[in-house]
Each structure stands twice: as structure tokens, then as C-alpha cells.
Design a protein around this motif. Sequence first.
Motif, short mmCIF file in Angstrom:
data_model
loop_
_atom_site.label_atom_id
_atom_site.label_comp_id
_atom_site.label_asym_id
_atom_site.label_seq_id
_atom_site.Cartn_x
_atom_site.Cartn_y
_atom_site.Cartn_z
N ARG A 1 1.03 -1.14 0.11
CA ARG A 1 -0.21 -0.13 -0.11
C ARG A 1 0.77 1.26 0.23
NH1 ARG A 1 -3.06 -3.04 3.93
NH2 ARG A 1 -2.05 -1.83 5.47
N THR A 2 1.97 1.20 0.81
CA THR A 2 2.85 2.30 0.84
C THR A 2 3.41 2.59 -0.53
OG1 THR A 2 3.19 1.90 2.98
CG2 THR A 2 4.75 3.49 1.91
N ALA A 3 4.03 1.31 -1.18
CA ALA A 3 4.80 1.56 -2.38
C ALA A 3 3.79 2.13 -3.51
CB ALA A 3 5.21 0.19 -2.78
N SER A 4 2.40 1.83 -3.63
CA SER A 4 1.36 2.23 -4.44
C SER A 4 1.44 3.77 -4.55
CB SER A 4 0.41 1.61 -4.49
OG SER A 4 -0.33 1.88 -3.00
N GLN A 5 1.85 4.41 -3.20
CA GLN A 5 1.44 6.08 -3.03
C GLN A 5 3.00 6.57 -3.62
OE1 GLN A 5 0.40 6.86 0.73
NE2 GLN A 5 -1.43 5.58 0.54
N LEU A 6 4.17 6.08 -4.13
CA LEU A 6 5.35 6.48 -4.44
C LEU A 6 5.69 6.31 -5.87
CD1 LEU A 6 7.56 5.27 -1.48
CD2 LEU A 6 6.55 7.32 -1.63
N ARG A 7 4.53 6.77 -6.80
CA ARG A 7 4.80 6.75 -8.03
C ARG A 7 5.47 7.69 -8.65
NH1 ARG A 7 -0.70 5.41 -7.85
NH2 ARG A 7 -1.10 7.21 -8.97
N PRO A 8 6.22 8.03 -9.88
CA PRO A 8 6.92 8.84 -10.26
C PRO A 8 6.06 10.18 -10.54
CG PRO A 8 7.86 7.02 -11.38
CD PRO A 8 6.57 6.68 -10.63
N ASP A 9 5.05 10.10 -11.09
CA ASP A 9 3.88 11.25 -11.40
C ASP A 9 3.41 11.78 -10.12
OD1 ASP A 9 2.78 9.13 -10.63
OD2 ASP A 9 0.85 9.32 -11.89
N ILE A 10 3.24 11.13 -8.99
CA ILE A 10 3.02 11.68 -7.76
C ILE A 10 4.12 12.37 -7.14
CG2 ILE A 10 2.11 11.05 -5.51
CD1 ILE A 10 0.70 9.03 -6.55
N LEU A 11 5.19 12.02 -7.54
CA LEU A 11 6.52 12.81 -6.70
C LEU A 11 6.66 13.92 -7.68
CD1 LEU A 11 8.91 9.89 -6.19
CD2 LEU A 11 7.60 11.20 -4.48
N SER A 12 6.64 13.73 -8.95
CA SER A 12 6.87 15.22 -9.62
C SER A 12 5.65 16.16 -9.61
CB SER A 12 6.56 14.76 -11.32
OG SER A 12 7.64 13.87 -11.38
N ASN A 13 4.32 15.90 -9.29
CA ASN A 13 3.35 16.86 -9.01
C ASN A 13 3.65 17.55 -7.47
OD1 ASN A 13 1.99 16.14 -11.31
ND2 ASN A 13 0.57 14.65 -10.23
N ARG A 14 4.21 16.75 -6.63
CA ARG A 14 4.49 17.43 -5.32
C ARG A 14 5.84 18.35 -5.38
NH1 ARG A 14 4.13 12.55 -0.94
NH2 ARG A 14 1.59 12.20 -1.08
N ILE A 15 6.88 17.91 -6.31
CA ILE A 15 7.83 18.73 -6.37
C ILE A 15 7.58 20.02 -7.01
CG2 ILE A 15 10.07 19.00 -7.75
CD1 ILE A 15 10.42 16.07 -7.19
N ALA A 16 6.56 19.87 -8.26
CA ALA A 16 6.14 21.09 -8.91
C ALA A 16 5.43 22.20 -7.80
CB ALA A 16 5.22 20.93 -10.00
N GLU A 17 4.44 21.58 -7.16
CA GLU A 17 3.71 22.40 -6.04
C GLU A 17 4.57 22.93 -5.04
OE1 GLU A 17 1.10 19.62 -4.24
OE2 GLU A 17 -0.33 19.40 -5.96
N ARG A 18 5.53 22.40 -4.48
CA ARG A 18 6.82 22.85 -3.68
C ARG A 18 7.40 23.99 -4.43
NH1 ARG A 18 7.03 19.67 1.00
NH2 ARG A 18 4.97 18.89 1.19
N ARG A 19 7.87 23.84 -5.64
CA ARG A 19 8.51 24.94 -6.40
C ARG A 19 7.76 26.07 -6.61
NH1 ARG A 19 9.82 21.86 -10.28
NH2 ARG A 19 11.87 21.43 -9.64
N GLN A 20 6.45 26.01 -7.01
CA GLN A 20 5.54 27.04 -7.04
C GLN A 20 5.48 27.91 -5.65
OE1 GLN A 20 1.76 26.16 -8.65
NE2 GLN A 20 0.74 28.25 -8.78
N GLN A 21 5.26 27.20 -4.59
CA GLN A 21 5.03 27.84 -3.23
C GLN A 21 6.31 28.62 -2.86
OE1 GLN A 21 4.37 24.76 -0.50
NE2 GLN A 21 2.20 24.22 -1.43
N LEU A 22 7.65 27.97 -3.39
CA LEU A 22 8.91 28.75 -3.22
C LEU A 22 8.90 29.92 -4.03
CD1 LEU A 22 11.53 28.69 -1.70
CD2 LEU A 22 12.69 27.16 -3.76
N ASN A 23 8.46 29.85 -5.29
CA ASN A 23 8.51 31.23 -6.00
C ASN A 23 7.70 32.18 -5.44
OD1 ASN A 23 10.42 29.94 -7.82
ND2 ASN A 23 8.82 29.12 -9.26
N GLU A 24 6.60 31.91 -5.09
CA GLU A 24 5.50 32.76 -4.53
C GLU A 24 6.11 33.56 -3.24
OE1 GLU A 24 1.94 30.81 -3.72
OE2 GLU A 24 1.44 30.79 -5.75
N ARG A 25 6.92 32.83 -2.34
CA ARG A 25 7.54 33.21 -1.34
C ARG A 25 8.74 34.24 -1.66
NH1 ARG A 25 7.74 28.20 2.70
NH2 ARG A 25 5.15 27.79 2.98
N MET A 26 9.46 33.93 -2.61
CA MET A 26 10.58 34.83 -3.01
C MET A 26 9.81 36.13 -3.61
SD MET A 26 12.98 32.05 -5.06
CE MET A 26 14.11 33.37 -5.36
#
Length: 538
Positions: free
Chosen positions: A353-378
Motif C-alpha cells: 500500500r505504501t509503495a503504490s503511493q510512491l509513483r513518479p508522477d505523484i512525486l513530480s506533482n509534489r515537487i512542482a507544487e513545492r517549487r511554485q510555493q517557493l517562487n511565490e514566497r520569493m
Amino acid sequence: MSSFFENDSPSNLTEYSVSELSGSIKRTVENAFDQVRVRGEISGYRGPHSSGHAYFSLKDDRSRIDAVIWKGTFSKLKFRPEEGMEVIATGKVTTFPGSSKYQIVIESLEPAGAGALMALLEERKRKLGAEGLFDAERKRRLPFMPKVIGVVTSPTGAVIRDILHRISDRFPVHVLVWPVKVQGEGSGDEVANAIRGFNEFAPGGPIPRPDVLIVARGGGSLEDLWSFNDEAVVRAAAASEIPLISAVGHETDWTLIDYAADVRAPTPTGAAEMAVPVKAELEAQLASLAARLQGGVGRQMDQRRQAVRALLRALPSLDQILALPRRRFDEAAAGLGRGLELNTLNKRRSFERTASQLRPDILSNRIAERRQQLNERMIRAERTIERMLDRSRARIERADAVFATLPSRLEAQTGRARDRLGNLVRHADTAIRHQLTRARSELTAQERILQSLSYKNVLKRGYAVVRDENDRPVSLAAALSTGTAISIEFADGRIGAVTGDDATPPSSSTPSSGASPSKRRAAKPVEPAAPPKQGSLF
């Protein structure tokens, strides 16, 4: 008139000198009253004089006679005289020629019956009892087994031998004896000092402090035991920090120290018995207790041994105790294999169950969301920094404007301060001139007063000032002796002179200015002295 007295016939009476008459009266009185007994009340008694003699008076309701007890007789009295005591005095009457007085020289003194002593004793008992010296709450219990016993008694009587013998027979301990007189003048003070002395011993000192005190004396009459009715003895016994046993007289004899002591013994031997237990009885009692203890311990051990055996019979066997734990262990061992398999299966499912939540597309989406939050804060941080820079730039521009106008404002303030300082200087000069004028006027007035009060003005009217060798003014002729060098100050200066012994004024027929130059003392000019301080004619 003179012839009348010369012809007067002399008296036929014998002429005596004052000393002869006083001596004759003294001999007559001593021969007539060589041995008398006088009954009266003691009055004016203040104790023995520093010389050891006692001076007081004997009086009744109508008359009074002076009395004296010499030092040697006073030390032999059985009791101490007290103010107001009715006594019978035996002695001889004599006179004191130096002041024409007569007195009785007392050779023996006794109370006027036992009733007087008993009345005095009851009065003293009521007084001390009212102060709480006889209260039962103040009394302490005697120690059961004292190590040191202090004895206050006569060292030569049978009392101390009885006490030591009784203590030695019952329970030998260390005994300290404070020797005192137990009868006569000064015996009360010695007993009181002995009690206080024992109490002043320090615990653990070179002389051991007693655990209990015994004040003892043999039997006797009321007069013989009177020292133990002394107020000083009673107060010392009541104030004693060491428990005190009173053993004065026989069982029927009561003194005031018996009421103040912690325990009263009927006899000195009884006091020794109260002070220590019987050693043989203690040893026998100790042996009996030891035997009882040994028997009790043996019986207790037997009872405990039987109880342990009964408990052993009631306990189950080892197989009975271990049967249930063995069954539980076997059941747990049988279920251990199935439990391990089920646990491994559950862990595998959780991992999947834990491994099913660690797909590459999910990780890419989380990285994009964190990069957008970082740009807004800058972006927000850059805007905040720009606003802070604008505010700082505005403050700097306002400060530049203020600094540009600063020299003109400082110049204006300096001018106003210069004008104010000039005004203050002019006002100060004016005030100083006015102050000097007033001071000069006051000084002139004081100088006029000084001149009016100066003794120089008095000298101008014909007076003179006489001074001694130390240049001090002399106001009395008695202050000078013959041949003393003096100086006389006139209004125009000083002259020197020497005092003479002829105080007779010169005759009016002899002109003072016509004396021969050889007989007149040459005036020696003296330097004018410095003017004296203001406020004195000298």
C-alpha cells in the motif's frame, strides 16, 4: 563692775573637766549595770558593718536603747538578727563619752521564745510560697542511676560518714563533698554558695558535674536548724538546675529548704537511699530478666519452627505449581509458527500500500507544487525588501533637509543666547555694586559700635588696666602676691611695676608729684598690647 565680780565668793562644788565627768559617768553606769538582760524589738538593723560589728537599737512601745554586737560575738550567734524580731539580749550597759550616749554591748542574743521564731518562719514561708518557690510543678524527678552525687554538709560530722557508708553499701558512685558550716553565723550563705557552685560546674569539665545534690545536716533545735530557713538558701535550692534532695534534721524536723527542694528525705541516710538504687537488687533483677528473656526467645523459636513446618505441609508440590505455566508455554509454542506467517503477510500488504503511493508522477506533482510555493514566497520577499528600501530612502531625504537648515537655526539660537548672557552680566554687576554698598554701610555701623564699646574709651576717662606676668587682666588685689611683676595700661600706653607689701594709702599732706626722684620707681615703658577681643572691658 570689775570690783563687784572680784569680791564674789567662789562655789564650794567640785570642779570637773568634761572628760573627767564623762569617765566618771561611764564607770558608774558600767558598775551599776554590769550584766543585764533586755527584752525588746530590733530596730534599724542593716546587717554587720564593714568592720564586722553590728549596730542597731532595741525598742519597746515607749523607749529605745542603742545596741552593739562586736565582731567576735556576732560570729558566735546561733541565728542572724533581723529587723523587727523580738529578742532577749544579755550584756552590759556602757556609755560613749565622745557624744554622751549610752548603749548596751550585747554578749548573747536569743529570740524571745520559740513563738517569735515560728512567727518569723511562717511569715517567710508565706512570702516565698507566694513567689512560687514551693510549687510542685517546679520540682524535678531524681535520676534513677546517677554517676556523680554532690553533698553539701559539714565535713567533720557523722552525717557525711553515714551518707558515704550508705552509698558505698548500696551502689558505689563518685561523691563530691562541698564542706560548709551547718550552724552559726554565715552558715546560710555558705550553703547557698555551695548549691550555686555545684550548678556552675560545666558538663565534661575537669571536675564532673553532679547528677543529684544532697543538702544534709543532723538533728537539732529550731535555732540549730535556722540556717536552712535562710532566704538565700531557699532561693538557691529553688533555682538549682540539678535535682536536689533535702535531708536536714530528723523526720519530724521541717525547714524551708524542704519545701523548695525537689525531694525531702527524713534523714541523711534516707537521702542516700533515695539517691542511688541497690546494686545487688539490680543485679538480681537483671539476672532474672536475662533468664526470662532467654526462655522467651527459646519458646518463640519453637513456635516459629512449628509454624514453618505447618506451612510447608500446606504448600502444593512443585509439579502442581508448574503445571499451568507449562501448559501455557506449550500452547504459545504451538501458535508461534502461524503467528509469524500472519505477521509477515500483514507487513507485506502494508508495504505494497505504501509503495503504490510512491509513483513518479505523484512525486513530480509534489515537487512542482513545492517549487511554485517557493517562487511565490520569493516574490513576496522581494516586494517587502523594496518597500523597506523606499521607507529608508524617504527617511534619509527628510534627514538631509533637516541638516541643510541646521546651520541657520544654530546661528539664530547662538545670537539669542549671547543677548541673554549680556543681560545677565549687566544684572550681575548691578547686584554686586548694591551688595557691596550694603556691606560697606553695615561694616561702618559695626565699627562705630565697636569704638563705642571699646575699653580704650574707659581708659581715656582716667581708668587703668592691671595685668600680671602672663598679660592676663587682674581684677582683685588678693590675686597678686608681694614682689609680683605687673604692667599697668593707660590710655596712652603701658608701664611696668612691682607689687609691695604696704597697703596703707599715702598721706594727703605728701604730694604725689613732689616725691624725690630717687625714691620714685622709674616707669618702664611697655609696648602697647594688642587690643583685646570685642565684648570685654579688658
